[in-house]
Motif scaffolding. Structure first.
Motif, PDB file in Angstrom:
ATOM      1  N   ASN A  36     -11.844  35.502  11.090  1.00 57.71           N
ATOM      2  CA  ASN A  36     -12.777  34.799  10.211  1.00 57.71           C
ATOM      3  C   ASN A  36     -12.910  33.347  10.649  1.00 57.71           C
ATOM      4  O   ASN A  36     -11.908  32.692  10.939  1.00 57.71           O
ATOM      5  N   ALA A  37     -14.139  32.855  10.712  1.00 62.93           N
ATOM      6  CA  ALA A  37     -14.402  31.465  11.084  1.00 62.93           C
ATOM      7  C   ALA A  37     -15.216  30.792   9.992  1.00 62.93           C
ATOM      8  O   ALA A  37     -16.343  31.207   9.703  1.00 62.93           O
ATOM      9  N   LEU A  38     -14.654  29.759   9.373  1.00 64.68           N
ATOM     10  CA  LEU A  38     -15.360  29.009   8.340  1.00 64.68           C
ATOM     11  C   LEU A  38     -16.352  28.062   8.995  1.00 64.68           C
ATOM     12  O   LEU A  38     -15.975  27.242   9.842  1.00 64.68           O
ATOM     13  N   ILE A  39     -17.622  28.184   8.622  1.00 70.76           N
ATOM     14  CA  ILE A  39     -18.680  27.384   9.230  1.00 70.76           C
ATOM     15  C   ILE A  39     -19.250  26.415   8.207  1.00 70.76           C
ATOM     16  O   ILE A  39     -19.739  26.826   7.153  1.00 70.76           O
ATOM     17  N   PHE A  40     -19.166  25.134   8.530  1.00 72.16           N
ATOM     18  CA  PHE A  40     -19.695  24.085   7.647  1.00 72.16           C
ATOM     19  C   PHE A  40     -20.618  23.203   8.480  1.00 72.16           C
ATOM     20  O   PHE A  40     -20.286  22.084   8.856  1.00 72.16           O
ATOM     21  N   VAL A  41     -21.774  23.762   8.785  1.00 69.82           N
ATOM     22  CA  VAL A  41     -22.778  23.108   9.616  1.00 69.82           C
ATOM     23  C   VAL A  41     -24.116  23.215   8.890  1.00 69.82           C
ATOM     24  O   VAL A  41     -24.501  24.301   8.461  1.00 69.82           O
ATOM     25  N   PRO A  42     -24.861  22.128   8.710  1.00 66.40           N
ATOM     26  CA  PRO A  42     -26.146  22.201   8.005  1.00 66.40           C
ATOM     27  C   PRO A  42     -27.174  23.005   8.797  1.00 66.40           C
ATOM     28  O   PRO A  42     -27.004  23.253  10.001  1.00 66.40           O
ATOM     29  N   MET A  43     -28.248  23.402   8.127  1.00 60.87           N
ATOM     30  CA  MET A  43     -29.324  24.131   8.790  1.00 60.87           C
ATOM     31  C   MET A  43     -29.833  23.330   9.979  1.00 60.87           C
ATOM     32  O   MET A  43     -30.270  22.188   9.839  1.00 60.87           O
ATOM     33  N   SER A  44     -29.762  23.949  11.151  1.00 63.57           N
ATOM     34  CA  SER A  44     -30.137  23.291  12.394  1.00 63.57           C
ATOM     35  C   SER A  44     -30.138  24.346  13.487  1.00 63.57           C
ATOM     36  O   SER A  44     -29.679  25.473  13.279  1.00 63.57           O
ATOM     37  N   ILE A  45     -30.641  23.995  14.661  1.00 66.41           N
ATOM     38  CA  ILE A  45     -30.588  24.919  15.791  1.00 66.41           C
ATOM     39  C   ILE A  45     -29.141  25.204  16.157  1.00 66.41           C
ATOM     40  O   ILE A  45     -28.772  26.344  16.476  1.00 66.41           O
ATOM     41  N   GLU A  46     -28.301  24.183  16.072  1.00 64.25           N
ATOM     42  CA  GLU A  46     -26.883  24.354  16.412  1.00 64.25           C
ATOM     43  C   GLU A  46     -26.225  25.407  15.527  1.00 64.25           C
ATOM     44  O   GLU A  46     -25.386  26.193  15.991  1.00 64.25           O
ATOM     45  N   LEU A  47     -26.590  25.428  14.243  1.00 64.97           N
ATOM     46  CA  LEU A  47     -26.013  26.415  13.326  1.00 64.97           C
ATOM     47  C   LEU A  47     -26.269  27.831  13.819  1.00 64.97           C
ATOM     48  O   LEU A  47     -25.357  28.678  13.803  1.00 64.97           O
ATOM     49  N   TYR A  48     -27.478  28.110  14.272  1.00 61.78           N
ATOM     50  CA  TYR A  48     -27.816  29.487  14.655  1.00 61.78           C
ATOM     51  C   TYR A  48     -27.256  29.864  16.028  1.00 61.78           C
ATOM     52  O   TYR A  48     -26.984  31.041  16.275  1.00 61.78           O
ATOM     53  N   LYS A  49     -27.035  28.888  16.899  1.00 61.89           N
ATOM     54  CA  LYS A  49     -26.285  29.159  18.124  1.00 61.89           C
ATOM     55  C   LYS A  49     -24.879  29.649  17.754  1.00 61.89           C
ATOM     56  O   LYS A  49     -24.364  30.617  18.319  1.00 61.89           O
ATOM     57  N   ILE A  50     -24.260  28.951  16.807  1.00 62.57           N
ATOM     58  CA  ILE A  50     -22.895  29.276  16.392  1.00 62.57           C
ATOM     59  C   ILE A  50     -22.845  30.629  15.694  1.00 62.57           C
ATOM     60  O   ILE A  50     -21.995  31.477  16.014  1.00 62.57           O
ATOM     61  N   LEU A  51     -23.735  30.852  14.736  1.00 62.42           N
ATOM     62  CA  LEU A  51     -23.743  32.120  14.010  1.00 62.42           C
ATOM     63  C   LEU A  51     -23.930  33.304  14.951  1.00 62.42           C
ATOM     64  O   LEU A  51     -23.221  34.315  14.859  1.00 62.42           O
ATOM     65  N   CYS A  52     -24.892  33.179  15.870  1.00 64.10           N
ATOM     66  CA  CYS A  52     -25.151  34.275  16.804  1.00 64.10           C
ATOM     67  C   CYS A  52     -23.948  34.540  17.693  1.00 64.10           C
ATOM     68  O   CYS A  52     -23.629  35.695  18.002  1.00 64.10           O
ATOM     69  N   ALA A  53     -23.254  33.491  18.102  1.00 63.74           N
ATOM     70  CA  ALA A  53     -22.063  33.658  18.939  1.00 63.74           C
ATOM     71  C   ALA A  53     -20.942  34.345  18.176  1.00 63.74           C
ATOM     72  O   ALA A  53     -20.235  35.209  18.717  1.00 63.74           O
ATOM     73  N   ILE A  54     -20.772  33.962  16.917  1.00 63.43           N
ATOM     74  CA  ILE A  54     -19.752  34.601  16.074  1.00 63.43           C
ATOM     75  C   ILE A  54     -20.055  36.092  15.932  1.00 63.43           C
ATOM     76  O   ILE A  54     -19.169  36.952  16.054  1.00 63.43           O
ATOM     77  N   PHE A  55     -21.319  36.422  15.671  1.00 60.46           N
ATOM     78  CA  PHE A  55     -21.715  37.830  15.566  1.00 60.46           C
ATOM     79  C   PHE A  55     -21.459  38.562  16.880  1.00 60.46           C
ATOM     80  O   PHE A  55     -21.025  39.709  16.901  1.00 60.46           O
ATOM     81  N   TYR A  56     -21.756  37.893  17.986  1.00 61.06           N
ATOM     82  CA  TYR A  56     -21.665  38.501  19.317  1.00 61.06           C
ATOM     83  C   TYR A  56     -20.244  38.963  19.634  1.00 61.06           C
ATOM     84  O   TYR A  56     -20.042  40.040  20.198  1.00 61.06           O
ATOM     85  N   ILE A  57     -19.252  38.156  19.277  1.00 62.59           N
ATOM     86  CA  ILE A  57     -17.874  38.524  19.611  1.00 62.59           C
ATOM     87  C   ILE A  57     -17.213  39.393  18.548  1.00 62.59           C
ATOM     88  O   ILE A  57     -16.076  39.833  18.723  1.00 62.59           O
ATOM     89  N   GLY A  58     -17.927  39.669  17.469  1.00 65.50           N
ATOM     90  CA  GLY A  58     -17.380  40.545  16.445  1.00 65.50           C
ATOM     91  C   GLY A  58     -16.486  39.847  15.439  1.00 65.50           C
ATOM     92  O   GLY A  58     -15.761  40.493  14.688  1.00 65.50           O
ATOM     93  N   ALA A  59     -16.534  38.526  15.417  1.00 67.16           N
ATOM     94  CA  ALA A  59     -15.828  37.776  14.379  1.00 67.16           C
ATOM     95  C   ALA A  59     -16.730  37.708  13.139  1.00 67.16           C
ATOM     96  O   ALA A  59     -17.886  38.125  13.170  1.00 67.16           O
ATOM     97  N   ALA A  60     -16.192  37.193  12.048  1.00 66.60           N
ATOM     98  CA  ALA A  60     -16.971  37.073  10.812  1.00 66.60           C
ATOM     99  C   ALA A  60     -17.255  35.608  10.541  1.00 66.60           C
ATOM    100  O   ALA A  60     -16.345  34.766  10.546  1.00 66.60           O
ATOM    101  N   ALA A  61     -18.519  35.278  10.299  1.00 67.80           N
ATOM    102  CA  ALA A  61     -18.928  33.917   9.964  1.00 67.80           C
ATOM    103  C   ALA A  61     -18.791  33.718   8.459  1.00 67.80           C
ATOM    104  O   ALA A  61     -19.492  34.367   7.678  1.00 67.80           O
ATOM    105  N   VAL A  62     -17.875  32.865   8.075  1.00 73.17           N
ATOM    106  CA  VAL A  62     -17.674  32.547   6.656  1.00 73.17           C
ATOM    107  C   VAL A  62     -18.515  31.309   6.376  1.00 73.17           C
ATOM    108  O   VAL A  62     -18.174  30.198   6.785  1.00 73.17           O
TER     109      VAL A  62
END
Length: 498
Positions: free
Chosen positions: A55-81
């Motif tokens: 599980n990875a806690l994500i505290f990043v506001p809406m931005s392009i960077e946020l979706y890079k991070i979310l997609c990467a978390i999904f890609y490796i099979g971790a969970a975006a909290v």
């Protein structure tokens, strides 16, 4: 067959690598670039020790960077909290208490909270958004290793009545939610969509359309500059938009914006008066109101035009349309876990608690047996969700909302629900927003008046509304997520202290 939400991103990157995926302020990213960033971020996370199932806690506001991070978390099979931008130290600590996390990913300012919170400092891995050094040529395994039952995203209810509940969204759930939203919103690849709601950017990525994140403060979603947003709509040739009612109510202050084709709004009730204001401001766009919740989005939908045209009685509640690709039952409301589901079913026309079941209805909460027992019903191999909202179905299968089921009250021997009264208050000149609440056995109207309007003048129009007394408040608190619906818990505390 697609097994996980991120596969769709890579399909779109192959089909349209140069197409713009997300625009934010003066920055944009194509589908090809987003796919590359996803792989590079994923490689970085894995090299630092983040693995499938973490599980990875994500505290990043809406931005392009946020979706890079979310997609990467999904890609490796971790969970975006995922926690909202308005969350404070207390909310972050609550999130970590409910969902223990191996990693904390935050914007630079978020790391100041680590100095104040021992709970946040306990997290093993720390990543500052945008500060990672990527190396091209990822050697990590293919995305197909991530299955549909893997947890992809954990989000939280607002927690206005206690500790927030953690909604566990698997890849299968996100896919099913995407499919029903695509059908309901009719999202097309050539759409350019302005959205203030984080989950809808993921939906747009899956649709292959372009998302524009407005230039606003996500911590204060209703505190926008209407002129600045209107310029963005014109500049980027935006044709669709998804956001909260309060966002569009503020945007309407700019005046008529005629270039939008479709607007979808939800997250709070939209009564006829506001529906007309939005229709007038954005015509000829079709304004559609979505009823749903964290656990089920959407449940139903109705156009502003249909809502305005409906001429019902004062006690009929708020029309929200017919259920959308979902099974729905109205049950007698009980404040205990439901054991015999069928015995509580109510016929059409009778008001009770709305329960829903379907592929895009959340099946479980994370690490919360109490919330699971209270809100979920097991029936014939399916999991039904208790929404906590009161409503009924008419003989045409249309759903009407009456307010929160637990907020029903008695006045002079009769039972009342709050939505009909809130609607009646909104129709009175000079009322900004208002509701009704029992305080010390008195039925009290709680009202926020518009600036410059005499309270005595307003109160003279309340005679037809059941109440014992009126309490005028300078500001009625609204929910922090959308700043649109009344925060009843905070309001009750204010009213008692008044």
């Amino acid at each position: 067959m697609i097994e996980n939400i991120i596969e769709i991103l890579f399909e779109n990157a192959v089909k349209s690598p140069d197409k713009t995926a997300i625009i934010h302020k003066d920055e944009k990213i194509t589908y090809g670039e987003l796919a590359d960033s996803t792989k590079n971020y994923a490689q970085y996370f894995i090299e630092k020790g983040l693995q499938r199932g973490d599980n990875a806690l994500i505290f990043v506001p809406m931005s392009i960077e946020l979706y890079k991070i979310l997609c990467a978390i999904f890609y490796i099979g971790a969970a975006a909290v995922f926690v909202d931008a308005w969350a404070d130290k207390k909310k972050l600590e609550q999130a970590l208490t409910v969902v223990p996390c191996k990693a904390f990913i935050g914007c630079p300012k978020a790391f100041l909270l680590k100095l104040l919170s021992g709970k946040i400092r306990e997290v093993d891995l720390n990543f500052v958004a945008g500060w990672n050094k990527f190396r091209p040529g990822s050697s990590i395994r293919t995305v197909s290793a991530v299955g549909k039952t893997d947890t992809a995203l954990i989000t939280f209810t607002t927690g206005s009545t206690g500790i927030p509940k953690a909604a566990k969204r698997t890849h299968e759930f996100l896919l099913e939610q995407h499919y029903v939203l695509k059908k309901h919103l009719q999202t097309a690849p050539d759409d350019i969509d302005l959205t203030t709601l984080p989950i809808f950017v993921l939906h747009n990525i899956a649709c292959g359309s372009t998302s524009v994140i407005p230039n606003f403060n996500p911590q204060k979603p209703a505190d926008i500059d209407p002129g600045k947003i209107a310029k963005e709509i014109k500049r980027h040739k935006i044709n669709t938009s998804v956001g909260s009612p309060r966002f569009y109510e503020k945007l309407a202050e700019y005046g008529r914006i005629t270039t939008l084709q479709r607007i979808f709004t939800g997250g709070a009730p939209v009564f006829p008066k506001l529906a007309k204001k939005l229709q007038d401001a954005f015509s000829p766009a079709q304004v559609e109101i979505i009823f749903g919740s964290t656990e089920a989005e959407p449940i139903s939908g109705i156009t502003a035009q249909e809502l305005i045209a409906y001429k019902g009685g004062s006690n009929e509640g708020l029309l929200v349309g017919k259920p959308a690709d979902i099974n729905l039952k109205i049950i007698k409301y009980v404040d205990t876990p439901v054991e015999d589901f069928e015995s509580l079913w109510l016929p059409d026309g009778e008001t009770g608690e709305i329960c829903v079941e379907g592929k895009h209805v959340l099946k479980e909460y994370y690490n919360s047996a109490q919330a699971q027992t209270a809100a979920k019903i097991k029936y014939k191999g399916q999991i039904w969700h208790r929404t906590g909202d009161a409503g009924y179905l008419d003989n045409q299968g249309r759903l009407f909302l009456m307010g929160r089921a637990k907020n029903k009250f008695e006045h002079k021997g009769k039972e009342y629900y709050v939505f009909p009264i809130e609607n009646a208050l909104l129709e009175i000149d000079g009322v900004e927003i208002g509701t009704v609440m029992k305080i010390n056995n008195e039925t009290c109207l709680l009202v926020e008046a518009k600036k410059g309007i005499s309270q005595r003048q307003i109160e003279a129009q309340f005679s037809a509304i059941p109440h014992d007394r009126t309490i005028f408040l300078k500001k009625i608190p609204r929910d922090p997520r959308h700043n649109s619906k009344i925060d009843y818990a905070k309001l009750s505390a204010l009213a008692i202290a008044d």
